[in-house]
Design a protein around this motif. Structure first.
Motif, PDB file in Angstrom:
ATOM      1  N   UNK A 161     -68.814 -25.916   8.809  1.00 17.21           N
ATOM      2  CA  UNK A 161     -68.027 -25.665   9.911  1.00 17.21           C
ATOM      3  C   UNK A 161     -68.459 -24.232  10.687  1.00 17.21           C
ATOM      4  N   UNK A 162     -68.622 -24.295  12.031  1.00 19.65           N
ATOM      5  CA  UNK A 162     -68.963 -23.150  12.785  1.00 19.65           C
ATOM      6  C   UNK A 162     -68.174 -23.093  14.013  1.00 19.65           C
TER       7      UNK A 162
ATOM      8  N   UNK B 187     -63.513 -20.639   6.196  1.00 22.13           N
ATOM      9  CA  UNK B 187     -63.972 -20.188   4.842  1.00 22.13           C
ATOM     10  C   UNK B 187     -63.604 -21.493   3.760  1.00 22.13           C
ATOM     11  N   UNK B 188     -63.099 -22.697   4.123  1.00 20.07           N
ATOM     12  CA  UNK B 188     -62.697 -23.519   2.881  1.00 20.07           C
ATOM     13  C   UNK B 188     -63.816 -24.556   2.749  1.00 20.07           C
ATOM     14  N   UNK B 189     -64.612 -24.417   3.787  1.00 17.79           N
ATOM     15  CA  UNK B 189     -65.687 -25.428   3.629  1.00 17.79           C
ATOM     16  C   UNK B 189     -66.803 -25.058   2.614  1.00 17.79           C
ATOM     17  N   UNK B 190     -67.139 -25.907   1.620  1.00 19.72           N
ATOM     18  CA  UNK B 190     -68.035 -25.437   0.555  1.00 19.72           C
ATOM     19  C   UNK B 190     -69.494 -25.954   1.041  1.00 19.72           C
TER      20      UNK B 190
ATOM     21  N   UNK C  30     -67.946 -29.202  13.367  1.00 23.92           N
ATOM     22  CA  UNK C  30     -68.382 -29.570  11.700  1.00 23.92           C
ATOM     23  C   UNK C  30     -69.682 -30.330  11.965  1.00 23.92           C
ATOM     24  N   UNK C  31     -70.754 -29.748  11.476  1.00 24.54           N
ATOM     25  CA  UNK C  31     -72.218 -30.239  11.330  1.00 24.54           C
ATOM     26  C   UNK C  31     -72.212 -31.646  10.565  1.00 24.54           C
TER      27      UNK C  31
ATOM     28  N   UNK D 161     -67.646 -40.697   5.722  1.00 26.77           N
ATOM     29  CA  UNK D 161     -68.146 -40.266   7.103  1.00 26.77           C
ATOM     30  C   UNK D 161     -67.970 -38.868   7.371  1.00 26.77           C
ATOM     31  N   UNK D 162     -68.617 -38.260   8.116  1.00 26.19           N
ATOM     32  CA  UNK D 162     -68.340 -37.107   8.460  1.00 26.19           C
ATOM     33  C   UNK D 162     -67.259 -36.842   9.259  1.00 26.19           C
ATOM     34  N   UNK D 163     -66.694 -35.416   9.219  1.00 22.26           N
ATOM     35  CA  UNK D 163     -65.132 -35.265   9.899  1.00 22.26           C
ATOM     36  C   UNK D 163     -65.259 -34.585  11.184  1.00 22.26           C
ATOM     37  N   UNK D 164     -64.538 -34.430  12.151  1.00 23.19           N
ATOM     38  CA  UNK D 164     -64.791 -33.949  13.441  1.00 23.19           C
ATOM     39  C   UNK D 164     -63.495 -33.161  13.637  1.00 23.19           C
ATOM     40  N   UNK D 165     -63.514 -32.133  14.349  1.00 22.44           N
ATOM     41  CA  UNK D 165     -62.390 -31.261  14.651  1.00 22.44           C
ATOM     42  C   UNK D 165     -62.000 -31.649  16.046  1.00 22.44           C
TER      43      UNK D 165
END
Length: 82
Positions: free
Chosen positions: A24-25, A17-20, A33-34, A1-5
């Protein structure tokens, strides 16, 4: 599942900067997180890097986007083509 902040985010800039997948915006209040780009780092790493670097543990599974490992891998493969 996608993650949520969550709203507990302190905007520390560690996750961005860690998201490959560049999922993340900066949001209006906290980072976001999109879900259509988040693969939980499947295809890149063993664990989600945003979760690993978050100093306050505010990144959780997004209950609105439940996906299996196979679905996350399929999303990863699709994102590599696009």
């Amino acid at each position: 599942m996608a993650l949520l902040i969550t709203d507990a985010c302190i905007n520390c800039d560690m996750c961005l900067p860690e998201c490959p997948n560049q999922a993340i915006d900066e949001g209006a209040k906290v980072y976001e997180i999109a879900p259509l780009r988040c693969t939980e780092c499947v295809g890149f790493y063993e664990v989600p890097t945003c979760v690993a670097v978050c100093p306050i543990d505010c990144i959780k599974p997004d209950p609105q986007y439940t996906e299996t490992q196979a679905e996350l891998l399929q999303k990863f493969n699709h994102l590599q083509i696009v």
